[in-house]
Scaffold this active site. Structure first.
Site, PDB file in Angstrom:
ATOM      1  N   GLU A   1       0.299  10.906   9.210  1.00 24.28           N
ATOM      2  CA  GLU A   1       0.803  10.113   8.088  1.00 24.28           C
ATOM      3  C   GLU A   1      -0.356   9.486   7.333  1.00 24.28           C
ATOM      4  O   GLU A   1      -1.338   9.070   7.932  1.00 24.28           O
ATOM      5  CB  GLU A   1       1.725   9.019   8.662  1.00 24.28           C
ATOM      6  CG  GLU A   1       2.558   8.295   7.644  1.00 24.28           C
ATOM      7  CD  GLU A   1       3.528   7.286   8.301  1.00 24.28           C
ATOM      8  OE1 GLU A   1       4.236   7.650   9.261  1.00 24.28           O
ATOM      9  OE2 GLU A   1       3.534   6.133   7.849  1.00 24.28           O
TER      10      GLU A   1
ATOM     11  N   ASP B   1      -0.752   6.538   4.421  1.00 27.47           N
ATOM     12  CA  ASP B   1       0.086   5.497   3.813  1.00 27.47           C
ATOM     13  C   ASP B   1      -0.576   4.660   2.740  1.00 27.47           C
ATOM     14  O   ASP B   1      -1.662   4.122   2.958  1.00 27.47           O
ATOM     15  CB  ASP B   1       0.498   4.458   4.876  1.00 27.47           C
ATOM     16  CG  ASP B   1       1.422   5.012   5.925  1.00 27.47           C
ATOM     17  OD1 ASP B   1       2.141   5.963   5.617  1.00 27.47           O
ATOM     18  OD2 ASP B   1       1.412   4.478   7.047  1.00 27.47           O
TER      19      ASP B   1
ATOM     20  N   GLU C   1       0.993   1.258   1.095  1.00 30.67           N
ATOM     21  CA  GLU C   1       2.133   0.342   1.065  1.00 30.67           C
ATOM     22  C   GLU C   1       1.737  -0.870   0.242  1.00 30.67           C
ATOM     23  O   GLU C   1       0.608  -1.354   0.337  1.00 30.67           O
ATOM     24  CB  GLU C   1       2.535  -0.102   2.475  1.00 30.67           C
ATOM     25  CG  GLU C   1       2.986   1.045   3.356  1.00 30.67           C
ATOM     26  CD  GLU C   1       3.644   0.572   4.650  1.00 30.67           C
ATOM     27  OE1 GLU C   1       3.965  -0.621   4.771  1.00 30.67           O
ATOM     28  OE2 GLU C   1       3.814   1.409   5.532  1.00 30.67           O
TER      29      GLU C   1
END
Ligand SMILES: *[C@@H]1O[C@H](CO)[C@@H](O)[C@H](O)[C@H]1NC(C)=O
Length: 282
Positions: free
Chosen positions: A98, A100, A102
Site C-alpha cells: 500500500e 498512502d 491521507e
C-alpha cells in the site's frame, strides 16, 4: 494489412501502459457511500461526502504494477476536524502492499496534515507527516505517486516530499514488486485519532463534509503486461525515473521545511534504533 497494423499499434500501446487522463466515468467505480460519491461535469469532477451515517469512496477499474498516478484534490473546507480524505494505492490480501496519501482535517483555521505511509507485504508503520505550504481547501492541488522498481516517490504540486527506495536486495526490506494495486480514494470519519491526536472531534452540525477530486491521471503497467511494460520505451518516463541532484535538493528542502513527523526519528517507537531502510531513505 491495415488491420494487422492497427492490431500491432494497439498491442504496442497496451504494452507501453495505458494512459488514462481523467474521466471518472471511465476510470473508476464508486464503491461505497450509498450516493455520497458523485461524478459531475461530464466525468471531470468527483465529490465524496461524509455525514454521521457514512463516508464514501471510489476505486480505479484498472490495476497497475508500477506507474505514475496524479490526483488533484480540494479538501474539506472550514471545520474538518476528525475527517480524513485519502488518495492511495493498494493491493489485496493480508500480505498487501500500500502507498498512502491521507489528509487529516483540523479545526477551522488550523493546518491540515499530509500523512504518508508505505506498506510492503502487510507491514506498514512507515509514517511521515507534512504541513502544506498552502491552504489545501481553497484550490485544487496535485498529489502524485511514482512507483517503479527503484523507488516510490510522493509529490505535492510536482515537488517530491518523500522517497522510499527499494532496499530489498541491499537490506532485505520488502518492496512492492509483484502485487498489482488499484487506486483508491475516500472520505471518512476518524475522530478517534485524526485531529490533534483525537482530542478534537468531528462537529456533525457542519456535515456533510465534502472533498473534491479531479485531474486523475494514471500511467501504469497493467498487471498482465508488466514485463512488456517494463521493457517498453513508452513507459520510460516514470518506469526508469530516479531523483536527479536538483530533485534531491527539492526533496531535502521540502522535508526541512514541512516535515512534522518521521518514523525514522521516533526514538519512542524505535528505542533500539530506526528500521534499516531509514539509513538510506529520504
Ligand atoms: C491541527 O492543528 C494543531 C494546532 O495548530 C496542530 O498541532 C495539528 O498538528 C494540526 N493537525 C492535526 C491533524 O491535528
Amino acid at each position: 494489412m491495415t488491420k494487422m497494423l492497427g492490431l500491432l499499434v494497439a498491442v504496442v500501446l497496451h504494452a507501453g501502459g495505458a494512459i488514462a487522463a481523467g474521466n471518472f466515468y471511465q476510470d473508476v467505480d464508486i464503491t461505497w457511500g450509498d450516493g455520497r460519491g458523485k461524478v459531475l461535469e461530464n466525468g471531470q469532477l468527483l465529490t465524496l461526502s461524509l455525514d454521521r451515517s457514512s463516508g464514501s469512496g471510489f476505486q480505479s477499474k484498472a490495476q497497475y504494477l508500477y506507474g505514475r498516478f496524479d490526483m488533484q484534490l480540494k479538501l474539506v473546507p472550514g471545520d474538518s476536524a476528525g475527517t480524513v480524505a485519502t488518495f492511495y494505492l493498494s493491493s489485496q490480501g493480508s500480505a498487501h502492499d500500500e502507498i498512502d496519501f491521507e489528509f487529516l482535517g483540523n479545526a477551522s483555521g488550523e493546518p491540515y496534515t499530509v500523512h504518508t505511509n508505505v506498506y510492503s507485504r502487510g507491514a506498514g508503520g512507515r509514517e511521515q507527516q507534512f504541513r502544506m505550504p498552502f491552504d489545501p481547501t481553497r484550490a485544487f492541488h496535485t498529489y502524485s505517486v511514482v512507483w517503479n522498481p527503484a523507488h516510490i516517490v510522493f509529490y505535492v504540486d510536482g515537488a517530491p516530499i518523500r522517497e522510499f527506495r527499494n532496499q530489498q536486495a541491499a537490506l532485505g526490506v520488502p518492496f512492492p514488486t509483484s502485487q498489482p494495486m488499484r487506486v483508491y480514494a475516500s472520505v471518512w470519519d476518524a475522530e478517534e485519532w485524526a485531529t490533534q491526536g483525537g482530542r478534537v472531534k468531528t462537529d456533525w452540525s457542519k456535515a456533510p463534509f465534502v472533498a473534491q477530486y479531479r485531474g486523475y491521471a494514471a500511467a501504469g503497467c497493467t498487471a498482465a503486461d508488466a514485463a512488456a511494460c517494463a521493457r517498453s520505451n513508452a513507459a520510460a518516463a516514470w518506469m526508469f525515473q530516479e531523483l536527479d541532484a536538483a530533485a534531491q535538493e527539492q526533496l531535502r528542502r521540502a522535508q526541512a521545511r514541512y516535515m512534522i513527523y518521521n518514523y525514522c526519528t521516533d526514538k519512542y517507537r524505535f528505542p533500539q534504533g530506526p528500521p534499516p531502510e531509514c539509513a538510506a531513505d529520504k
